[in-house]
Enzyme design. Structure first.
Site, PDB file in Angstrom:
ATOM      1  N   HIS A 106      26.563   7.354   2.786  1.00  0.00           N
ATOM      2  CA  HIS A 106      25.717   8.346   3.464  1.00  0.00           C
ATOM      3  C   HIS A 106      24.248   8.100   3.146  1.00  0.00           C
ATOM      4  CE1 HIS A 106      24.372  12.278   4.970  1.00  0.00           C
ATOM      5  NE2 HIS A 106      23.615  12.307   3.880  1.00  0.00           N
ATOM      6  N   GLU A 107      23.930   7.857   1.878  1.00  0.00           N
ATOM      7  CA  GLU A 107      22.545   7.590   1.505  1.00  0.00           C
ATOM      8  C   GLU A 107      22.060   6.292   2.127  1.00  0.00           C
ATOM      9  OE1 GLU A 107      20.851   9.884   0.322  1.00  0.00           O
ATOM     10  OE2 GLU A 107      22.556  11.172  -0.172  1.00  0.00           O
ATOM     11  N   HIS A 110      20.714   6.839   5.521  1.00  0.00           N
ATOM     12  CA  HIS A 110      19.295   7.205   5.600  1.00  0.00           C
ATOM     13  C   HIS A 110      18.410   5.961   5.549  1.00  0.00           C
ATOM     14  CE1 HIS A 110      19.947  11.440   5.584  1.00  0.00           C
ATOM     15  NE2 HIS A 110      20.493  11.476   4.372  1.00  0.00           N
TER      16      HIS A 110
END
Length: 236
Positions: A106-107, A110
């Protein structure tokens, strides 16, 4: 002129909105923690750690200017577009669980957004300083307006300043959901997780996304309370 008695009469009923926001946020936080703990026991068949997964994802997306580091804390994972650093918490960095890999991915989502100039991410970054200033000044402005014989202009400026926090929360939602979508897509394409593991990672990321929804709802309830308490009130 409104007296302090009148002020407190209007304060009490609307405080239920604050309580509701706290309950919603608390439930969302408890849910994401329990979901992470559950799937933190679910080890990935590939045996890769959160750090290894992050490094693989960045390489696969041709992102070579982002570093990966371990930081203290529990679920303190984040990506900083300013210094191009992806930070993974202790619970994520060295764990081989499906939950840890999902969070790390998920990071990375980004970081991919940053590399591809994802517009909502740029908008959120631009709003951050304005939203912080607005949140800091809103209550002093409102209180000053009340003290100054219920100066409605000053009060309205304070309410508008607080609304910037809600705008930030609303802009955050598509950024977070898109990061999770990208993460799951990359994990699937890279064959890093089996289908049942992908389903588990999706549940972890969905639970995490709910915390942002809860934060937006709690902020909206706070804004509603301010409007009910101080909005468009005429002096006696």
């Amino acid at each position: 002129m409104y007296g302090y008695g009148s002020f407190y009469n209007f304060l009490d009923p609307t405080f239920l909105l604050v309580i509701a926001g706290l309950v919603i946020s608390g439930l969302a936080s408890a849910y994401v923690n329990s979901t992470f703990r559950k799937y933190d026991e679910f080890r990935s068949s590939k045996g890769v750690t959160g750090t290894q997964a992050a490094e693989y994802i960045l390489r696969s997306q041709n992102i070579n200017d982002v570093g990966v580091q371990q930081i203290a804390g529990d679920l303190t994972d984040n990506y900083n577009s300013g210094n191009k650093m992806l930070s993974l918490s202790e619970a994520t960095a060295q764990s081989t669980s499906v939950a840890a890999i999902g969070v790390a991915a998920h990071e990375c989502g980004h970081a991919v957004q940053d590399a591809k100039n994802y517009i909502p991410l740029r908008i959120r970054a631009a709003i951050v300083p304005v939203a912080n200033i607005g949140s800091s000044l809103s209550f002093p402005l409102i209180m000053l307006g009340v003290i100054m014989s219920w100066n409605q202009t000053l009060i309205n400026i304070g309410i508008l300043a607080f609304s910037l926090a809600l705008i930030f929360q609303l802009v955050t939602l598509p950024v977070e959901f898109d990061a999770s979508r990208r993460a799951l897509s990359i994990l699937r394409e890279g064959d890093m997780l089996a289908e049942d593991e992908l389903a588990a990672a999706r549940k972890v990321l969905f639970a995490a996304a709910l915390t942002y929804v809860a934060a937006a709802l709690a902020t909206f309830l706070q804004l509603l309370r301010l409007v009910l308490l101080f909005g468009n009130r005429s002096r006696d």
